[in-house]
Write a protein that holds these residues in place. Structure first.
Motif, mmCIF file in Angstrom:
data_model
loop_
_atom_site.group_PDB
_atom_site.id
_atom_site.type_symbol
_atom_site.label_atom_id
_atom_site.label_comp_id
_atom_site.label_asym_id
_atom_site.label_seq_id
_atom_site.Cartn_x
_atom_site.Cartn_y
_atom_site.Cartn_z
ATOM 1 N N PHE A 273 26.705 51.856 34.275
ATOM 2 C CA PHE A 273 25.245 51.953 34.484
ATOM 3 C C PHE A 273 24.984 52.126 35.823
ATOM 4 N N ASP A 274 23.557 52.401 36.008
ATOM 5 C CA ASP A 274 23.130 52.313 37.622
ATOM 6 C C ASP A 274 22.871 50.783 37.966
ATOM 7 N N PRO A 275 22.854 50.577 39.185
ATOM 8 C CA PRO A 275 22.505 49.247 39.582
ATOM 9 C C PRO A 275 21.316 48.739 39.102
ATOM 10 N N CYS A 276 21.188 47.480 38.676
ATOM 11 C CA CYS A 276 19.916 46.886 38.145
ATOM 12 C C CYS A 276 19.795 45.412 38.605
ATOM 13 N N ILE A 277 19.199 44.689 37.617
ATOM 14 C CA ILE A 277 18.691 43.168 37.822
ATOM 15 C C ILE A 277 19.129 42.269 36.873
ATOM 16 N N CYS A 285 19.326 38.637 40.625
ATOM 17 C CA CYS A 285 20.865 38.877 41.279
ATOM 18 C C CYS A 285 20.852 40.550 41.032
ATOM 19 N N GLN A 286 21.352 41.232 41.828
ATOM 20 C CA GLN A 286 21.573 42.586 41.663
ATOM 21 C C GLN A 286 22.993 42.521 40.876
ATOM 22 N N VAL A 287 23.173 44.001 40.072
ATOM 23 C CA VAL A 287 24.408 43.845 39.111
ATOM 24 C C VAL A 287 24.634 45.212 38.793
ATOM 25 N N ILE A 288 25.753 45.671 38.699
ATOM 26 C CA ILE A 288 26.310 46.796 38.063
ATOM 27 C C ILE A 288 26.996 46.403 36.641
ATOM 28 N N GLU A 295 32.542 44.685 25.339
ATOM 29 C CA GLU A 295 31.985 43.757 26.158
ATOM 30 C C GLU A 295 31.095 44.514 27.294
ATOM 31 N N LEU A 296 30.168 43.624 27.844
ATOM 32 C CA LEU A 296 29.507 43.936 28.886
ATOM 33 C C LEU A 296 30.080 43.418 30.026
ATOM 34 N N ASN A 297 30.482 44.321 31.166
ATOM 35 C CA ASN A 297 31.080 43.848 32.407
ATOM 36 C C ASN A 297 30.168 43.687 33.441
ATOM 37 N N PHE A 298 30.023 42.599 34.159
ATOM 38 C CA PHE A 298 29.137 42.283 35.240
ATOM 39 C C PHE A 298 29.791 42.287 36.522
ATOM 40 N N HIS A 299 29.062 42.979 37.501
ATOM 41 C CA HIS A 299 29.499 43.129 38.988
ATOM 42 C C HIS A 299 28.266 42.556 39.613
ATOM 43 N N VAL A 300 28.207 41.046 39.858
ATOM 44 C CA VAL A 300 26.875 40.571 40.249
ATOM 45 C C VAL A 300 26.988 40.278 41.720
ATOM 46 N N LYS A 301 26.060 40.657 42.386
ATOM 47 C CA LYS A 301 25.881 40.109 44.203
ATOM 48 C C LYS A 301 24.693 38.967 44.030
ATOM 49 N N LEU A 302 25.455 38.087 44.373
ATOM 50 C CA LEU A 302 24.679 36.742 44.523
ATOM 51 C C LEU A 302 23.612 36.931 45.878
ATOM 52 N N PRO A 303 22.542 35.679 45.902
ATOM 53 C CA PRO A 303 21.544 35.793 46.858
ATOM 54 C C PRO A 303 22.350 35.609 48.376
#
Length: 472
Positions: A273-277, A285-288, A295-303
């Motif tokens: 999916f597109d980048p979201c929050i 946090c921004q997440v892909i 499952e739902l896989n998260f690639h999270v960018k922390l502050p």
């Protein structure tokens, strides 16, 4: 799918008189315009077919012309009625309800029934042109594509049609899986944009079913094209050595071996999916997000710009819901969406078993929240069919009285009122076997927000029910 009636219009009738039209939106986009009398006719049909005790309450007739306040009240009542019918597993899947929506969609867009050509995209960029009627429903179009490709009938159910948006960079955004209540030609034409396409893609998650598809030459080619495309888009992760092996297999024309190697790669079969929050692990946090492998896989960018990866298994989600709201586009006003232009904001929230006795809500703010919810539901359906020893072919293609039929174990049960909003501080649980005591597959929770155009659509997870404390 989220049904709402966010607005009404005063329109002119054939004899010069005026009437109030109720604009039914699906996922925030206009689907059709209907009169009160049309919805009343639908209600009477449903009541006759299924009985008064099954059908939700319908707003009564009025003798005199409605005041603006009464029109608004009726709009709210009709919206709740449409949501209640759609969320009922029997009524919402009925051919009576779906055919009403298809006819209303065609009438609203003023597209006559006639022969047309429709382009369907394949994963490798090729297009298949099928000759259909403008009034053909999703299943009819899928069958036409299968016939054109020479895909056997017993494999058609392994694939679905998806509405996708292609960006200027060639990236694909999955909008939704085309549903039984819409006409694909009308849906794509009404968008009036060449950036939207209808894409054929496999509709199952368990790679064990790949072998069924690969036994057929056409099925093999479709699965191969999808795997190549997902690798090229970066949806499947490949290192240099794997890339070299894949290239060698491609040059040899070894499609089965290529797919078998692809199955061993990370994120094979996932939809990205597109980048979201997200609010996990902390707010903003921004997440892909990617969906696949149950499952739902998260690639999270922390502050602090640190990247973290984690997965949320569908079997540990107690329930989930999508909320949608209309908010004015920034124009210096805070007025509700009446005359000003609005945008629809969507959120997916799921309650996750973080540890043995701790449930926590996780929220994703994304315009693809509906598609994420559809992915979760199809994962649960697939898991339940597998658990009961059923056939995925029957799950995907079997129809009961003209509608898709789920096993009895997945039917909605009546339940106490659900939470009005996700509450991270709700009481801890004692035994997992009691998780579903207050959750229905498609429960209804009335919304108190004037800007909430859909109400709350809760999905209780029957795959969660089978997990015991000892399994965690």
């Amino acid at each position: 799918m989220h049904f709402s009636i966010p607005e009404t219009e005063v329109r002119s009738g054939e004899n010069g008189s005026t009437y109030v039209a109720y604009n039914i939106h699906v996922n925030g986009v206009l689907h059709c315009r209907v009169r009160y009398s049309q919805l009343l006719g639908l209600h009477e049909q449903i009541k006759k077919e299924y009985g008064s005790n099954v059908v939700p309450a319908f707003p009564p007739k009025k003798i005199f012309t409605l005041t603006p306040a009464e029109v608004e009240q009726r709009r709210e009542q009709l919206e709740k009625y449409m949501q209640a019918v759609r969320q009922d597993p029997l009524l919402g899947a009925s051919e009576m309800f779906n055919s009403f929506l298809r006819k209303a969609q065609q009438e609203t867009q003023q597209i006559p029934t006639e022969d047309v050509s429709l382009d369907i995209c394949l994963s490798n960029g090729q297009k298949v042109t099928v000759n259909i009627l403008t009034s053909d429903q999703t299943e009819d179009v899928l069958d036409a594509v299968a016939t054109k490709l020479d895909l056997p009938d017993d494999l058609v159910g392994y694939f679905s049609l998806y509405l996708v948006h292609e960006g200027v960079d060639g990236g694909l955004t999955f909008v939704r899986k085309l549903q039984e209540f819409e006409l694909p030609y009308v849906s794509i034409t009404s968008l009036r944009s060449s950036e939207f396409h209808i894409l054929l893609r496999k509709s199952y998650w368990d790679m064990a079913y790949d072998s069924d598809v690969m036994d057929n030459r056409i099925g093999l080619n479709l699965l191969y094209a999808q795997t190549v495309s997902d690798i090229e888009r970066g949806w499947i992760l490949v290192n240099k050595d794997q890339h070299r092996q894949l290239k060698s297999l491609q040059e040899k024309g070894s499609k089965k071996e290529f797919i078998h190697l692809g199955q061993t790669l990370k994120y094979y079969g996932y939809i990205k999916f597109d980048p979201c929050i997200t609010d996990f692990p902390e707010k903003g946090c921004q997440v892909i997000v990617s969906a696949g492998n149950n499952e739902l896989n998260f690639h999270v960018k922390l502050p602090n710009d640190q990247m973290k990866e984690g997965s949320f298994k569908v079997t540990r989600m107690r329930c989930w819901r999508v909320t949608s709201s209309q908010v004015p586009i920034a124009n210096g006003t805070t007025n509700p969406c009446g005359s000003s232009k609005c945008e629809v904001k969507l959120e997916l929230a799921f309650e996750y078993l973080m540890s043995k006795d701790r449930l926590q809500w996780v929220t994703i703010a994304s315009q693809q929240a509906i598609m994420m919810s559809i992915c979760l539901q199809s994962m649960v359906d697939e898991l339940m069919v597998k658990k009961s020893g059923g056939s995925i072919k029957k799950m995907l293609r079997k129809r009961h009285n003209g509608s898709i039929h789920r096993p009895d174990c997945q039917q909605t049960v009546k339940s106490p009122p659900l939470l009005d909003s996700p509450d991270p501080n709700r009481e801890q649980i004692v035994k997992l076997s009691t998780k579903l005591s207050s959750v229905s597959l498609r429960g209804i929770s009335a919304s108190n927000s004037a800007n909430d155009i859909s109400g709350n659509d809760f999905h209780g997870n029957y795959a969660f029910e089978g997990i015991g404390d000892d399994d965690l």
